[in-house]
Design an enzyme around this catalytic site. Structure first.
Site, PDB file in Angstrom:
ATOM      1  N   GLU A   2      21.448  35.205  85.071  1.00 39.61           N
ATOM      2  CA  GLU A   2      20.735  36.250  85.807  1.00 39.61           C
ATOM      3  C   GLU A   2      21.339  36.433  87.193  1.00 39.61           C
ATOM      4  OE1 GLU A   2      16.392  36.458  85.664  1.00 39.61           O
ATOM      5  OE2 GLU A   2      16.414  36.422  87.867  1.00 39.61           O
ATOM      6  N   PRO A  46      21.308  42.369  92.525  1.00 37.82           N
ATOM      7  CA  PRO A  46      22.262  43.201  93.274  1.00 37.82           C
ATOM      8  C   PRO A  46      22.281  42.791  94.742  1.00 37.82           C
ATOM      9  CG  PRO A  46      20.689  44.543  92.031  1.00 37.82           C
ATOM     10  CD  PRO A  46      20.162  43.151  92.038  1.00 37.82           C
TER      11      PRO A  46
END
Length: 602
Positions: free
Chosen positions: A19, A22
């Site tokens: 995971e 941004p």
């Protein structure tokens, strides 16, 4: 390819997914892409990309997801939150994902609706994760395109609105609405997870369940995470960390070994096909975890040095407002040979692009780092929690706000919307100065005293390996009026003599300051045996503006809990519109009073 199809086809060892979030800066984003490329060589089954609340990272999330899938040929799971997302925004996001060939969505509720007094969320159709699942399944153009995952909370939802049985009922409803797989919130209590998954299976829920695992990176970040997510931590883990919490490398080593032990136990004793590894946009810990599991094809002996005879047991500052809380040499034990990239900024810093920023540095790390601006699990950081409102009272005047910030300095309240915990031990040492600033209605939200070569094992200022010395420049950050800012700027110009640098920004995005273009102010650094000088806290324009944007959003978020037209709402909205956030540094770290003498003397 849809995740459930890939899971069905994966018949060898347990799979793993990574995971990422941004990054908040352009250079952080640019440097994350090659980092994902290196980790892609470990062949994860998929990579997930988080989505900020209300679409706050929409463009970056879509860009990162698209680049990952097209450049590295790895299927992406795009997180999507529904709270405060109007129908048009949801359609737009789903269409953009479809155009990029993305076939997997993790449907999350996101942050809770902002207040429940006398108004409703932006679109009542999208208040919970089930609403997003149902909506996707109701749209022919999206239903067949996407494999939809949902979140689950083995230790209960962090908001604690419902009991365990109600949570299981709700989980069942999301499956019935069309969810295909489950990713759990991270946890550290494996036994409780076993009890929870047994109850889930007893209800007839048969979809794949993928447990979320996050290796502990630093002690302070671990404490924040536990508090944010309401995680139950076994006493054995707390005691082990207590003994090593001042040595960042030992904490990271312990985090790796703990994750390895958890994954081995889960995958051998439980009905799960794989694990979901939260990277925090870092790479070494997850590499080491997979090596120890021998899932990468490369394995090395792991030297267990989690608790040594020299381990420090005295308590340290648990929460630094501006945290220099971790930085040691990234050359750790048994790292997978992933080819370094020559295109990243930072490739020459600490020698290797894959490790130059390996230790999270809090709000003011290096803005080029992919890990800069950590958003927390599933992108939910910087959000005012409604349960705190009673602690902060009902501010209706500037004096009320000044009282709140003073109460925090004096430990009468444990938090403010800008400080998630009590005043740190190091800031306690400059309390009289912070008090004087706050009484001027310059509300302080970040600070550190000057330090000239403290031992790195010092219980207040120390970080990193014990064989070294740490340094700090005096720093303070506060909100003030534009008139006050003009006076400060004039004072710096007339009397600063080159020793003082500052930035200031408002909610409109205007930025002022006297830092040279491309100037970089290192305000925390350490010198350790056998290593280069390590800078853990850097303040420059891009990371200051990224923080300023978040800081002003906190004022707006706080205001939203009060009724439109109420005195509290009007006050907080006015502060949001009129105040400036100021960051001020004095470079003379050898004079512990230099900053305060300059700033407070007339």
């Amino acid at each position: 390819m849809k995740l459930t199809e890939k899971i069905s086809a994966h018949t060898s060892s347990p799979f793993y997914t990574f995971e990422f979030f941004p990054p908040r800066t352009d250079q952080g984003f640019e440097n994350l892409v090659p980092r994902i490329g290196r980790l892609a060589s470990l062949k994860p089954l998929a990579i997930s990309v988080t989505w900020g609340a209300g679409g706050s990272t929409k463009d970056r999330s879509l860009d990162l997801a698209g680049l990952t899938q097209s450049n590295f040929g790895i299927d992406v799971i795009l997180h999507l939150t529904c709270t405060n997302m109007v129908q048009g925004m949801v359609d737009e996001a789903l269409q953009a994902a479809k155009e990029r060939g993305i076939q997997n969505i993790l449907a999350l509720r996101g942050d809770p609706p902002r207040g429940k007094e006398e108004w409703i969320p932006i679109d009542p159709k999208f208040q919970h994760g089930i609403d997003l699942v149902s909506y996707i399944r109701s749209k022919p153009e999206f239903s067949s395109q996407f494999c939809v995952g949902i979140a689950a909370y083995p230790e209960g939802h962090p908001d604690k609105f419902t009991d365990e049985e109600a949570e299981l009922d709700y989980l069942q409803q999301k499956i019935d609405a069309g969810a295909d797989f489950i990713v759990t919130q991270i946890f550290y209590n494996v036994e409780r997870f076993f009890i929870w998954i047994k109850k889930v299976r007893e209800r007839g829920i048969k979809v794949p369940i993928i447990p979320g695992i996050m290796p502990i990176q630093t002690y302070n970040s671990f404490l924040r995470l536990v508090k944010l997510c309401g995680i139950n931590v076994p006493q054995s883990v707390r005691l082990a960390l207590e003994d090593i919490k001042l040595d960042d490398q030992l904490v990271k080593d312990y985090g790796v070994q703990l994750a390895v032990d958890m994954i081995r136990k889960i995958t051998t004793e439980c009905d799960v096909p794989g694990v979901h590894l939260c990277t925090l946009n870092l790479e070494k810990s997850v590499q080491r975890v997979l090596e120890q599991l021998q899932w990468t094809g490369v394995s090395h002996p792991f030297q267990n040095k989690l608790i040594s005879e020299e381990a420090v047991t005295e308590p340290s500052s648990e929460e630094r407002i501006v945290s220099p809380s971790a930085a040691t040499d990234a050359a750790t034990i048994g790292l997978t040979n992933i080819p370094p990239s020559d295109v990243e900024a930072g490739s020459g810093e600490l020698n290797k692009a894959d490790s130059w920023d390996e230790f999270p540095n809090g709000r003011f790390g290096d803005f080029k780092s992919p890990a800069y601006g950590d958003q927390g699990p599933w992108g939910n950081s910087g959000v005012v929690k409604p349960e705190r409102l009673s602690e902060w009272g009902n501010p209706q005047s500037l004096d009320d706000l000044t009282t709140l910030f003073l109460n925090h300095l004096h430990s009468k309240v444990n938090t403010t919307p800008f400080s998630p915990g009590p005043l740190s031990a190091e800031s306690q040492l400059i309390l009289p100065h912070l008090e004087k600033l706050t009484k001027r209605s310059w509300w302080t939200v970040g600070s550190q005293p000057a330090v000239d070569g403290k031992d790195s094992s010092d219980k207040v200022f120390g970080w990193g390996p014990k064989t070294g010395y740490v340094f700090q420049k005096g720093f303070v950050e506060f909100f003030c009026t534009e008139d006050d800012l003009n006076q400060i700027a004039e004072k710096v110009e007339q009397r600063g003599e080159g020793w003082v640098h500052w930035f200031a920004a408002n909610s409109k995005g205007d930025c002022r300051g006297n830092v040279p273009e491309d100037g970089r102010n290192a305000v925390t650094w350490g010198v350790f045996s056998g290593q280069e000088i390590i800078q853990t806290t850097i303040i420059e324009e891009e990371n200051f503006l990224a923080w300023a944007e978040e800081a002003f959003s906190i004022w707006k978020n706080w205001a939203s809990f009060y009724r439109p037209g109420s005195p509290e709402r009007m006050l907080l909205d006015s502060v949001h519109e009129t105040r400036w956030l100021v960051s001020l540094i004095h470079h003379d770290f050898k004079d512990t009073d230099a900053l305060w003498t300059f700033l407070l003397e007339d």
